[in-house]
Write an enzyme that holds these catalytic residues in place. Structure first.
Site, PDB file in Angstrom:
ATOM      1  N   CYS A 112      -3.526   0.478   6.764  1.00 15.65           N
ATOM      2  CA  CYS A 112      -3.633  -0.470   7.885  1.00 15.65           C
ATOM      3  C   CYS A 112      -4.320   0.148   9.099  1.00 15.65           C
ATOM      4  O   CYS A 112      -5.020  -0.547   9.830  1.00 15.65           O
ATOM      5  CB  CYS A 112      -2.261  -0.995   8.256  1.00 15.65           C
ATOM      6  SG  CYS A 112      -1.052   0.292   8.522  1.00 15.65           S
ATOM      7  N   GLU A 116       4.488  -4.591  11.882  1.00 15.51           N
ATOM      8  CA  GLU A 116       3.506  -3.529  11.617  1.00 15.51           C
ATOM      9  C   GLU A 116       2.371  -4.198  10.847  1.00 15.51           C
ATOM     10  O   GLU A 116       2.471  -4.377   9.640  1.00 15.51           O
ATOM     11  CB  GLU A 116       4.212  -2.483  10.755  1.00 15.51           C
ATOM     12  CG  GLU A 116       3.650  -1.130  10.859  1.00 15.51           C
ATOM     13  CD  GLU A 116       3.690  -0.645  12.285  1.00 15.51           C
ATOM     14  OE1 GLU A 116       2.597  -0.597  12.867  1.00 15.51           O
ATOM     15  OE2 GLU A 116       4.785  -0.346  12.802  1.00 15.51           O
ATOM     16  N   GLU A 159       7.370   2.170  14.801  1.00 19.17           N
ATOM     17  CA  GLU A 159       8.146   2.810  13.755  1.00 19.17           C
ATOM     18  C   GLU A 159       8.140   4.313  14.004  1.00 19.17           C
ATOM     19  O   GLU A 159       7.339   4.841  14.770  1.00 19.17           O
ATOM     20  CB  GLU A 159       7.549   2.499  12.376  1.00 19.17           C
ATOM     21  CG  GLU A 159       7.562   1.001  12.093  1.00 19.17           C
ATOM     22  CD  GLU A 159       7.572   0.643  10.625  1.00 19.17           C
ATOM     23  OE1 GLU A 159       6.505   0.751  10.006  1.00 19.17           O
ATOM     24  OE2 GLU A 159       8.648   0.261  10.115  1.00 19.17           O
ATOM     25  N   ASN A 165       0.801  -1.228   0.000  1.00 16.67           N
ATOM     26  CA  ASN A 165       0.000   0.000   0.000  1.00 16.67           C
ATOM     27  C   ASN A 165       0.836   1.283   0.000  1.00 16.67           C
ATOM     28  O   ASN A 165       0.419   2.281  -0.554  1.00 16.67           O
ATOM     29  CB  ASN A 165      -1.009  -0.012   1.152  1.00 16.67           C
ATOM     30  CG  ASN A 165      -0.386  -0.306   2.493  1.00 16.67           C
ATOM     31  OD1 ASN A 165       0.760  -0.734   2.578  1.00 16.67           O
ATOM     32  ND2 ASN A 165      -1.143  -0.069   3.550  1.00 16.67           N
TER      33      ASN A 165
END
Ligand code: TXE
Length: 485
Positions: A284, A250, A459, A153
């Site tokens: 997400c 993630e 992150e 994505n």
């Protein structure tokens, strides 16, 4: 072919090809055109990339943080200068509208390179004063060779979000993009080289899950950072555990967005649009379970449908007037259409959309369901497409329990003008990234990541430094050594 790279892989500072690898194609999702043909990495390429990363890492780590940072910041500048060209490639890679990629992809990658480039010279250990004049200190050390595995994505962003903190800390990286979007990461590698990165420090190799699997289990690898689905996360985490490797995961989500009746209507609708339809819903952290206070629901749904009907411009994503693109692939489109069918079959009310568009490419109309209940499939599983579910609620305690009743914990949001309630609600969310009167922004300065099944580690921000380095503790004796005999 419009976006054919020089070769499939970028290893040790140059493009390399091995046509013995399984061929695969990169398809422009807006019309099904093949824009590039590539080959999966063979064992020889996997080995070459890991050898290069292993060989290059000690000298890279031995440079001062300021020197490393200067290279990353130079790469950020080059990315910004080439933003338009990079955005076109990102659009061909993913199908996301150019209007969007121009402001969200290479720019976000450049932010990460700049931010971690700036931090590189500031990384330090600690000093500890101990009893009797003894003391200790820690040295912040790189982990070694890190593997990055990306989803489809945000291919440019993911390559940079993983690469920048890894490199800032003195690690080297082998990055494997998603096989669906192989192009953008190669450009990141090219730019890093041009900015002065020593050969072998950042390598990109292509392939499906099997290539990822070989990287994760290799003895030369110290850390694995994945962006992907929960099922893949489970496999990758388990494989990494075999060698006790560090991980950052993630993963996916089914995040709640709670809208109270006192919220500003247009802000709440805008938040829900950002939480469901940006990148055609392929994000997400999307807030796909939209809990709306019952008294507010009709006004909310009416305004949402009106804004989607009047505002969405579907078309060739390379046309800058277009603000809504296709699903990344036919596979993803079929998955999403399957969920829409289930929503209808399980009794949700379709307020708008619900169909594949009649144009070429993998377009699905923005879809809003109301009357969704907690047990419906569309309220439980990650859809990863433009499907918003409205669920009614009556009181705060009830909605909090329902919002948290999920295995996922990536993100959560609340819209209300009641300050106290806003903070009480976010304190109660079981999620890694929460929003008050906003949704889905992820600037590099703040930690991003999930709890529960949505992930491990964070992150961005200084938190990423902790996940790409480790302290070495040094005890310094200043006294005679006492021993029992
Ligand atoms: O992801 P995968 P896919 C979700 C979304 C979507 C679904 C599938 O729901 O429908 O995932 O998308 C690599 N060892 N997200 O198929 O399978 C793979 O090659 C090592 C959420 O793209 O999770 C790819 O590079 N690597 C997500 C990466 O893992 C393996 C964004 C992700 O693949 C592997 C995209 C293995 N065994 C999709 N198997 C988010 N959270 O942002 C696969 N890979």
């Amino acid at each position: 072919m419009r976006a054919q790279p020089t070769a499939s892989h970028f290893v040790n500072g140059r493009y390399v090809e091995d046509t013995a690898g399984d061929p695969f194609e990169c398809v422009y999702a807006a019309n099904g055109e093949v824009v590039a043909k590539l080959h999966e990495a063979t064992d020889a390429i996997v080995n070459e990339a890991l050898e290069a990363a292993k060989a290059a890492q000690p000298a890279w780590a031995a440079m001062s943080g300021t020197e490393r940072g200067r290279i990353l910041r130079r790469a950020a500048d080059i990315m910004r200068e080439r933003n338009h060209d990079l955005s076109v490639i990102e659009t061909l890679d993913t199908g996301k509208p150019l209007q969007e990629t121009l402001v969200a992809d290479a720019t976000s990658g450049a932010d990460a390179l700049e931010y971690f480039g700036g931090l590189a010279g500031t990384l330090t250990g600690e000093h500890f004063q101990l009893a009797g004049g003894d003391w200790a200190y820690t040295i912040r050390e790189a982990l070694g060779v890190c593997v990055g595995i990306g989803a489809w994505n945000y291919p440019t962003q993911i390559a940079c979000w993983k690469g920048s903190p890894a490199l800032a800390c003195g690690n080297s990286m082998v990055f494997k993009p998603s096989e669906t979007t192989p192009l953008s990461a190669l450009k990141v590698a090219e730019i890093l080289k041009e900015a002065g990165l020593p050969d072998g420090v950042y390598n990109v190799i292509q392939g499906r899950g099997g290539v990822g699997g070989k990287l994760i289990t290799d003895r030369r690898v110290a850390k694995v950072s994945l962006t992907g689905s929960v099922p893949t996360g489970r496999k990758v985490y388990a494989a990494a555990a075999e060698g006790l490797r560090h991980v950052t995961m993630e993963l996916g989500g089914k995040s709640p967005l709670i809208i109270f009746g006192d919220a500003d209507l247009d802000n709440a609708v805008s938040g829900a649009i950002m939480a469901n339809f940006y990148s055609s819903g392929q994000v997400c952290s999307n807030g796909t379970r939209v809990f709306v206070e019952r008294s507010f629901r009709e006004a909310f749904v009416d305004r949402m449908v009106e804004r989607l009907t009047k505002g969405v411009v579907m078309g060739d994503p390379l046309d800058e007037a277009v603000n809504y693109g296709p699903m990344v692939s036919q596979t993803q489109m079929d998955i999403v259409l399957g969920y829409i069918e289930k929503g209808v079959a399980e009794g949700a009310k379709l307020e708008c959309g619900g169909r594949r568009s009649n144009r070429d490419g993998y377009f699905i109309e923005p879809t809003v369901f109301s009357g969704v209940t907690d047990d419906m499939t569309i309220a439980r599983e990650e859809i990863f497409g433009p499907v918003l579910s409205v669920l009614d609620f009556d009181d705060e305690a009830e909605v909090m329990a329902r919002a948290n009743d999920t295995e996922f914990g990536l993100a959560a949001g609340v819209f209300t003008q009641d300050l106290t309630r806003a903070h009480r609600v976010v304190a109660g969310f079981h999620a890694g990234t929460c929003y008050i009167n906003q949704y889905n922004l992820a600037p590099v300065e703040i930690p991003f990541g999930g709890s529960k099944m949505s992930g491990v580690g964070r992150e961005n921000s200084k938190a990423a430094i902790q996940h790409f380095s480790e302290p070495k503790t040094v005890y310094v004796g200043m006294n005679d050594v006492e021993a029992p005999f």
